[in-house]
Write a protein that holds these residues in place. Structure first.
Motif, mmCIF file in Angstrom:
data_model
loop_
_atom_site.group_PDB
_atom_site.id
_atom_site.type_symbol
_atom_site.label_atom_id
_atom_site.label_comp_id
_atom_site.label_asym_id
_atom_site.label_seq_id
_atom_site.Cartn_x
_atom_site.Cartn_y
_atom_site.Cartn_z
ATOM 1 N N GLY A 74 0.777 -1.238 0.000
ATOM 2 C CA GLY A 74 0.000 0.000 0.000
ATOM 3 C C GLY A 74 0.804 1.281 0.000
ATOM 4 O O GLY A 74 0.276 2.355 0.280
ATOM 5 N N VAL A 75 2.089 1.182 -0.317
ATOM 6 C CA VAL A 75 2.905 2.400 -0.343
ATOM 7 C C VAL A 75 2.484 3.281 -1.527
ATOM 8 O O VAL A 75 2.353 2.806 -2.657
ATOM 9 C CB VAL A 75 4.407 2.059 -0.447
ATOM 10 N N ILE A 76 2.246 4.557 -1.252
ATOM 11 C CA ILE A 76 1.778 5.485 -2.279
ATOM 12 C C ILE A 76 2.915 5.806 -3.236
ATOM 13 O O ILE A 76 4.029 6.121 -2.812
ATOM 14 C CB ILE A 76 1.211 6.765 -1.627
ATOM 15 N N LYS A 77 2.612 5.736 -4.530
ATOM 16 C CA LYS A 77 3.650 5.929 -5.534
ATOM 17 C C LYS A 77 3.372 7.089 -6.477
ATOM 18 O O LYS A 77 4.265 7.544 -7.184
ATOM 19 C CB LYS A 77 3.812 4.638 -6.356
ATOM 20 N N GLY A 78 2.118 7.519 -6.518
ATOM 21 C CA GLY A 78 1.825 8.604 -7.438
ATOM 22 C C GLY A 78 0.467 9.216 -7.155
ATOM 23 O O GLY A 78 -0.350 8.649 -6.413
#
Lengths: 477, 477
Positions: free
Chosen positions: B404-408
């Motif tokens: 769930g790490v935000i990338k964009g």
């Protein structure tokens, strides 16, 4: 779970968690307790919505939106545009109420959607640690009780006799039209927000405060800039004692102290704080220890009062009277009431308060102190602020001298309502000024102005981390 | 270090680091190289300031500030305020140039303050890997060379013959007055910013683009909302081929493709991209491998071209043509040129681009893809946006499905120029949606609208972290 009063036919009720007060905190508490498996009751004498939607955040921001629209329209000549504007104050107030009512009805709809029998429309007061007497003579017994009765405007003695000349945040938005003049009593965030907005809509405004502190600020340098900038729009008389009397349907005020004078106003808006609304609750019957304001002593991490099965949530606890905290506290208190006696400590967020003046003022985290490293940045000549013709303000950021972790900020300038979130998040994540300077700042933005303050902090802390990265302003930016 | 040409009296020079181009990247590169101990030369044929200050960020934001002031003044009736406005276009353009010249002169002053003999006012082209021939016939030999020659507007063939009907971002701010009609060629960020601003100042605007992509967007849903919102102010003809001819001092355009038609315009503004300005540099003489656009292949972490003592910095590399990146690249390239051959890899920031339309559009980090979790939030009915009468827009946030790490993020809505920084910082810090939801969001703000998207991402990812915290909207907010 019910006992019927033989004589009156009234029914006593019992539950796991009773919540008194159906505002933001109370609604959140009931929801959290129910979600945790508790049988809940939500007691309120009106179920009229929330302070935020009815008389707080929303109508004040609607007033401010109109006021800033008028102000911005008047200042377009700086961009080469000619303008003529006139404020139709009846239309302004009508739009505020129409939009406000939309927000209120959304709340009322969420109350309608609560499970049947949860809501009890009665006044309530304590008759024991776990027992409430209701206005109709019946009683509620609960394993745990959440107090979420909110706050009410304080009316200092000299103003109580002004009758319908007197306004508070609970009545001002009901005005069909705007008066020509208003004395604003109280230079806190609420008083200053309303004062600036009303002045921008053409009301002759003067602000008075017994104290010398503007907007509850602890940072003297930011306070000075704030006073200078707001002072261009309306006079502020701080450290004055005010006397008042009715005179021909108006209020005659005389003040003395740091300044003195007298003037007549059509209305007096009292914005002298909103103390906890505990009077009707008879907290004494619980046996709880209270502070000097009559508020039960409680643990901010659990919201529990001592070891009792009683919890506080929202404005009633006299701390951080802002919506996101009322909501967080309701959620914590409701859940812990359901779990009682096995309450859990919750992590509380860094404090964050925003005053939506123009420019806005935000205070985050700790107050400044001599032991901290301070970085500051003026917005008087900041690039994007100049472009927008909004070049005013001062920000100050505070960090631990040892390690440079940012602990607080006081931000007065354009866009600071947004930038406040950057700092709240950065403080939660224990960022340092040197680490923040490695993150992207777009050009040209108000955010770039932060870099001056952050660089100053690095220099003051003798930060070695900066090396060759971003130690100076970008050329030609 | 000098050799004198016997016949001309000209002096050849040598140095550690020669920087070609004295814009943002070149100035930063020279400064960084000098700071790292190198003897530097900075070569430019004009030393006229930076793209940003002269013809880019600053004058465009000044134009936009005037345009938005006019637009906002016209829409005050929604707040209950009557208004009449008229745009004095000569005054508008005069203010833009006056303020712009202030920014430019600050840059020129920083150039004046450079050490003596660093600046060489000449054209330069490569005659070898480490040797530049100057316009006066002399030469510069350097241990390493930084190319920072920037970019120039592309003029597609059909428009090259329009003569003084043709405008680019390099000439439009010099107009003493605004024409009645302008065809804008190019629906990228620059074209759309200028199109909206000019339309708001009363110019009859039509936008044309060969491609179907608006604002270089990769997110089709945000692009749809963007087209719908901007389309209320001016027509956009995408996926069309445009032909043009001069006709009585104006430009006659005909277009066909997804739509077809013809119309006459006083001016044509070409905003069809700004490719690298490498033509005069004769990069072939270096023997470097180049890509299909003639740009030497380089490592973004070091900015070195292959193993050569040649570095790229700023718009000339054809990537991330925004000021904060030009500055970062100049700093990295200048330092590495000084350290050559011991170059260091620098950490590059997450990509961040903001288009200052109203509402603004920001793109941060990666583009959406099928393998990502997406959360979205509409601003059509967002609380604070409604209050301000700015309720339009759509935001979309992308995270790794695993973890769930935000990338964009692709953010189109009010305040997104500010909120873009929150996401850039969050992506740099590898935040998840669940973690961000634990951070404070003030009420009522545009930032609150993020929570809808973040909650959607948590649900999509089946996040267990949320538990009882903030899984729903605050009651009565």
């Amino acid at each position: 779970m019910r006992a019927t009063h033989a004589r009156t036919g009234l029914v006593d009720r019992s539950c796991d968690v009773a919540v008194v007060g159906a505002g933001t905190a109370g609604l959140a508490a009931e929801r959290a307790a129910r979600k945790a498996g508790a049988k809940t009751l939500l007691i309120d004498d009106a179920f009229a919505g929330t302070t935020c939607a009815n008389v707080g955040c929303m109508p004040s921001k609607l007033l401010i939106a109109a006021a800033n629209a008028a102000f911005d329209a008047r200042r377009v000549p700086i961009f080469g545009i000619q303008t003529q504007i006139s404020v139709d104050d009846r239309a302004v107030m009508a739009r505020i109420r129409k939009e406000r009512d939309g927000f209120v009805s959304a709340t009322l709809k969420s109350i309608e959607n609560l499970p049947a029998e949860v809501c009890i429309r009665q006044r309530a007061h304590f008759v024991g640690e776990t027992r409430l007497a209701l206005g109709d003579g019946s009683a509620v017994t609960a394993k745990a009780i959440v107090i979420a009765t909110g706050s009410r405007p304080s009316i200092p003695t000299p103003f109580a006799g002004l009758g319908d000349i007197l306004l508070t945040n609970e009545t001002i938005f009901e005005l069909p039209a705007l008066p020509r003049s208003i004395a604003v009593i109280g230079a806190g965030p609420l008083g200053l927000e309303l004062a600036q907005a009303l002045a921008r809509l053409g009301v002759d405004i003067k602000v008075f405060d017994e104290g010398e502190r503007l907007a509850a600020l602890h940072d003297a340098e930011v306070a000075k800039e704030l006073r200078s900038v707001l002072g261009r729009e309306f006079p502020m008389h701080l450290s004055v004692k005010v006397e008042t009397e009715k005179q021909g349907g108006q209020a005659r005020l005389s003040w003395s102290g740091d300044s003195s004078g007298e003037a007549t106003f059509e209305r007096v808006l009292v914005a002298a704080g909103r103390p906890p609304a505990l009077h009707a609750l008879d907290v004494k019957a619980t046996g709880l220890r209270t502070n000097e304001h009559g508020v039960p002593k409680f643990d901010p991490a659990t919201l529990q009062c001592g070891d009792a099965p009683i919890f506080l949530a929202g404005d009633v606890d006299g701390q951080r009277a802002v919506l996101h905290e009322a909501y967080a506290e309701g959620t914590i208190a409701g859940r812990n009431a359901a779990l009682f006696p096995n309450v859990e400590k919750a992590k509380r967020s860094v404090s964050l308060a925003i005053m939506f003046t123009d420019p806005p003022l935000a205070t985050i985290g700790v107050s400044p102190s001599d032991v901290m490293v301070v970085g500051s940045s003026s917005y008087v000549d900041q690039g994007r602020a100049r472009v927008e013709g909004r070049n005013a303000g001062l920000i100050r950021i505070y960090a631990d001298r040892d390690g440079g972790v940012i602990k607080g900020a006081c931000l007065f300038g354009p866009g600071m309502d947004h930038i406040a979130h950057l700092f709240a998040w950065a403080i939660e994540r224990r960022e340092t000024a040197a680490a923040l300077l490695q993150l992207p700042f777009y050009h040209p933005t108000f955010e770039e102005g932060l870099k001056t303050a952050l660089r100053e902090m690095c220099e003051a802390a003798g930060s070695a981390e900066l090396k060759n990265m971003d130690s100076e302003a970008a050329p030609g930016a």
